[in-house]
Design a protein around this motif. Structure first.
Motif, short mmCIF file in Angstrom:
data_model
loop_
_atom_site.label_atom_id
_atom_site.label_comp_id
_atom_site.label_asym_id
_atom_site.label_seq_id
_atom_site.Cartn_x
_atom_site.Cartn_y
_atom_site.Cartn_z
N ASN A 116 0.83 -1.21 0.00
CA ASN A 116 0.00 0.00 0.00
C ASN A 116 0.86 1.26 0.00
O ASN A 116 0.52 2.26 -0.64
N GLN A 117 1.99 1.21 0.71
CA GLN A 117 2.88 2.37 0.72
C GLN A 117 3.42 2.66 -0.67
O GLN A 117 3.47 3.81 -1.11
N LEU A 118 3.81 1.59 -1.38
CA LEU A 118 4.32 1.75 -2.74
C LEU A 118 3.25 2.31 -3.66
O LEU A 118 3.51 3.21 -4.47
N PHE A 119 2.03 1.82 -3.52
CA PHE A 119 0.94 2.28 -4.37
C PHE A 119 0.63 3.76 -4.10
O PHE A 119 0.44 4.55 -5.02
N VAL A 120 0.58 4.13 -2.80
CA VAL A 120 0.28 5.52 -2.45
C VAL A 120 1.38 6.44 -2.97
O VAL A 120 1.09 7.53 -3.50
N ARG A 121 2.64 6.04 -2.85
CA ARG A 121 3.74 6.86 -3.38
C ARG A 121 3.56 7.08 -4.88
O ARG A 121 3.78 8.18 -5.39
N THR A 122 3.18 6.03 -5.60
CA THR A 122 2.98 6.14 -7.05
C THR A 122 1.86 7.12 -7.37
O THR A 122 2.01 7.96 -8.28
N LEU A 123 0.78 7.02 -6.63
CA LEU A 123 -0.35 7.95 -6.86
C LEU A 123 0.05 9.39 -6.54
O LEU A 123 -0.36 10.32 -7.26
N LEU A 124 0.83 9.57 -5.49
CA LEU A 124 1.24 10.93 -5.13
C LEU A 124 2.15 11.53 -6.19
O LEU A 124 2.04 12.72 -6.52
N ASP A 125 3.06 10.72 -6.73
CA ASP A 125 3.92 11.21 -7.82
C ASP A 125 3.08 11.59 -9.02
O ASP A 125 3.32 12.63 -9.66
N LEU A 126 2.09 10.77 -9.33
CA LEU A 126 1.21 11.04 -10.47
C LEU A 126 0.45 12.35 -10.25
O LEU A 126 0.37 13.20 -11.15
N ALA A 127 -0.09 12.53 -9.04
CA ALA A 127 -0.85 13.74 -8.74
C ALA A 127 0.02 14.98 -8.83
O ALA A 127 -0.40 16.02 -9.38
N ARG A 128 1.25 14.90 -8.30
CA ARG A 128 2.15 16.06 -8.35
C ARG A 128 2.49 16.43 -9.79
O ARG A 128 2.57 17.60 -10.14
N ASN A 129 2.69 15.43 -10.64
CA ASN A 129 3.01 15.69 -12.05
C ASN A 129 1.88 16.39 -12.78
O ASN A 129 2.12 17.15 -13.72
N PHE A 130 0.65 16.15 -12.33
CA PHE A 130 -0.51 16.80 -12.96
C PHE A 130 -0.98 18.03 -12.18
O PHE A 130 -2.00 18.62 -12.51
N GLY A 131 -0.26 18.41 -11.13
CA GLY A 131 -0.62 19.59 -10.36
C GLY A 131 -1.88 19.41 -9.53
O GLY A 131 -2.63 20.37 -9.31
N MET A 132 -2.15 18.21 -9.05
CA MET A 132 -3.37 17.92 -8.30
C MET A 132 -3.08 17.81 -6.80
O MET A 132 -2.02 17.37 -6.40
N LYS A 133 -4.04 18.19 -5.99
CA LYS A 133 -3.99 17.97 -4.55
C LYS A 133 -4.46 16.54 -4.27
O LYS A 133 -5.19 15.94 -5.08
N THR A 134 -4.10 16.00 -3.12
CA THR A 134 -4.49 14.63 -2.77
C THR A 134 -5.17 14.58 -1.41
O THR A 134 -4.84 15.34 -0.50
N VAL A 135 -6.14 13.66 -1.31
CA VAL A 135 -6.84 13.40 -0.05
C VAL A 135 -6.78 11.90 0.20
O VAL A 135 -7.12 11.10 -0.68
N ALA A 136 -6.35 11.51 1.38
CA ALA A 136 -6.37 10.11 1.78
C ALA A 136 -7.64 9.85 2.59
O ALA A 136 -7.87 10.49 3.62
N GLU A 137 -8.49 8.93 2.12
CA GLU A 137 -9.75 8.61 2.79
C GLU A 137 -9.54 7.43 3.76
O GLU A 137 -8.55 6.71 3.69
N TRP A 138 -10.51 7.24 4.65
CA TRP A 138 -10.56 6.12 5.60
C TRP A 138 -9.38 6.13 6.57
O TRP A 138 -8.89 5.10 7.00
N VAL A 139 -8.90 7.30 6.93
CA VAL A 139 -7.81 7.39 7.91
C VAL A 139 -8.41 7.20 9.30
O VAL A 139 -9.16 8.05 9.77
N ASP A 140 -8.08 6.06 9.93
CA ASP A 140 -8.71 5.78 11.21
C ASP A 140 -7.73 5.56 12.36
O ASP A 140 -8.13 5.17 13.46
N ASN A 141 -6.41 5.76 12.12
CA ASN A 141 -5.47 5.67 13.24
C ASN A 141 -4.30 6.62 13.00
O ASN A 141 -4.02 7.01 11.85
#
Length: 587
Positions: A517-542
């Motif tokens: 999951n950490q690897l996947f989230v890092r990949t999504l964050l890199d993708l979002a930054r390249n497109f100038g997008m903000k990111t929100v992580a859902e279901w944060v429960d701890n």
């Protein structure tokens, strides 16, 4: 709309002043009225600590209220003071004062010359002996409390929009009449009147106009019955009528008068004229029903039969009427959703979206909820899929947007995320209506982020691109929800001009202990930054997941750790976001 006979039989909840509708809310000034007083039996004078307060309470001008003792105080003769009370309350007060050896408390009403009434509470006691004996106490306004009690009591028996009896009160009336009618051999009939195509009125003109149609139909039905009969609103689109003197021979005439009375002329609304009609199901009493519950169920089956014949039709319940086939699940759910919409029982639950764990939220996602007829909260999964299947999700999308803009108008410092279904986006008419509402509230649109799930976007990319372009021109942001669950291409990401990627919760839960999951989230964050997008992580429960996500560079966090969805958060003004419905004048 409630006749004198109905009010008497249903039980009066009105105040001692004899009015037939709950009084308007007390002003802040009236709620704050309070003054100390002292009564001297020798001079028969009430001396007050504040002249302005006593004059406001009694309605007697200072010049006639008595002799001022100083800049603040005022004296009034007891006789003049009692003259401002309701006559029945003068004796009430005198009895309380006389019997209160160790102190007394009583409530009474002032009657002002302009017809205004004011409830107050007086508390006091006697001090001193002989010639020095004095009555000291305090008087304060309890008008707001009394009006709240009166309002709640009235609402317990009546429909707020029309002023008619509600379902519970009408059932009591039917049962009471059946108990009287059976031993006397009398006959009557119960009629269930359903408004035709009210959903179309909602869709074309909005809920406020639909309310006006309901109110006018109620008025027209009222004009077709006698003062001894009972009329109530038993559901959002349905009225129940008990005719106390009906039989097999005159039912047709009664129904025809009702049908013609509703459609005899156009219903004039704020948005123009609307042609309205109703369908009617009826059951003869007590021949085919021995209780209110049985009468309502039988009339419901007859109404279903009438609706199968088309608009403005009617049917009478008989032994051959099929209860089961007429009460299909879809029909029930459709009525539940439409009723909830028209009774303002669709609500928003606000879940915070924050930049960090200790940050105060100014962004919230609007999550749809519904209150059922028993006032219990129904979560979205219990009705959204049915709404999509029945073609009603457009109405829910529109209502969520209206509630969101109402909230933003009341709360200038917050930003809201609203979800929209692809069914609305794909429908040109509904999409334009949605955009038109944003256009009409363009100053608020800049604080709205519209969310579509990734899987929906994949299914209809072209329509999504057109819709997103239109809302962004009005200042809205656009977010892809549950990102990572679908297969959005790089080309589509660029074409959609996405502002925010909301990372699917399945990749967030337990991310602190999952290298995948950490690897996947890092990949999504890199993708979002390249497109100038903000990111929100859902279901944060701890906290462990939250700390890791912030370390990876997630912009915003959302989940139970940061706050559960709340229908009435502390920052929401009382009464928001629902607006008061169009009310029928009662009297």
């Amino acid at each position: 709309m409630v006749t004198g006979a109905q009010a008497e039989k249903a039980g009066s909840t009105y105040g001692d002043n004899g009015t037939q509708s709950p009084a308007p809310a007390a002003t802040p000034e009236a709620q704050a009225l309070q003054s100390l007083f002292e009564f001297d039996p020798k001079t028969d004078q009430l001396v007050w600590s504040n002249a302005a307060v006593v004059n406001a309470m009694t309605g007697v001008a200072a010049s006639t209220a008595g002799t001022h003792t100083d800049d603040q105080g005022s004296a009034i003769a007891l006789e003049a003071y009692l003259a401002t009370l309701l006559p029945a309350h003068v004796e009430r007060r005198a009895k309380a004062v006389a019997e209160g050896k160790d102190g007394y408390s009583c409530e009474y009403q002032f009657c002002h010359a302009d017809g205004h009434y004011l409830w107050v509470e007086e508390r006091g006691g006697w001090i001193g002996q002989g010639e020095n004996r004095r009555l000291v106490g305090v008087i304060r306004s309890i008008d707001a409390q009394k009006q709240r009690e009166e309002r709640l009591s009235w609402l317990a028996q009546h429909d707020e929009l029309t002023g008619l009896l509600n379902r519970v009160s009408l059932r009591a009336c039917i049962d009471g009449w059946l108990d009287e009618a059976r031993p006397q051999g009398r006959t009557g009939a119960y009629f269930l009147v359903g408004v035709d195509d009210l959903g179309a009125v909602n869709a074309d003109f909005g809920f406020e106009i639909a309310d006006q149609v309901i109110v006018e139909i109620a008025r027209r039905l009222q004009s077709k019955i006698s003062a001894d009969d009972y009329l109530g609103r038993v559901a959002g689109t349905k009225f129940g009528i008990l005719i106390r003197d009906a039989n097999e021979e005159n039912v047709r005439t009664i129904v025809t008068n009702m049908l013609n009375g509703v459609r005899e002329s156009i219903v004039e609304t704020h948005r123009g004229g609307i042609a309205a009609s109703v369908s009617i199901g009826t059951v003869l009493l007590p021949e085919f029903a021995h209780s209110s519950q049985q009468a309502m169920a039988s009339a419901e089956a007859a109404l279903d039969e009438a609706k199968r014949l088309g608009k403005a039709n009617w049917a009478v319940f008989s032994k051959n009427t099929d209860h089961i086939s007429m009460r299909r699940r879809n029909s029930q759910m459709s009525d539940v959703i439409l009723t909830a919409l028209n009774e303002r029982r669709i609500q928003l639950a606000f879940q915070p979206i924050v930049g960090d764990i200790d940050q105060t939220a100014s962004k919230f996602e609007c999550l749809i909820r519904m209150r059922d007829a028993q006032n219990e909260i129904v979560p979205a999964p219990a009705f959204i899929s049915a709404a999509e299947r029945l073609g009603l999700v457009h109405l829910l999308d529109r209502r969520v947007l209206e509630l969101a803009t109402n909230t933003l108008a009341e709360c200038p410092n917050i930003h809201l995320n609203v979800n929209i279904s692809m069914e609305t986006v794909k429908d040109a008419v509904w999409a334009e209506g949605y955009i038109a509402h944003l256009r009409a509230n363009e100053s608020l649109a800049r604080r709205i982020t519209v969310e579509l799930t990734e899987t929906q976007v994949v299914d209809a990319v072209d329509q999504s691109i057109e819709f997103v372009s239109a809302i962004k021109k009005l200042g809205c942001d656009f977010a892809i929800d549950d990102f990572g669950a679908g297969y959005t291409s790089f080309r589509n990401l660029k074409a959609l001009e996405i502002d925010v990627l909301k990372i699917d919760g399945s990749f967030v839960t337990g991310v602190a202990s999952s290298r995948d999951n950490q690897l996947f989230v890092r990949t999504l964050l890199d993708l979002a930054r390249n497109f100038g997008m903000k990111t929100v992580a859902e279901w944060v429960d701890n906290e462990a997941d939250a700390m890791l996500l912030k370390g990876l560079g997630v912009d915003y966090l959302q989940g139970y750790l940061l706050g559960k969805p709340e229908i009435f958060p502390v920052w929401l003004p009382e009464g928001a976001p629902n607006k008061a419905p169009f009310h029928l004048t009662r009297g």
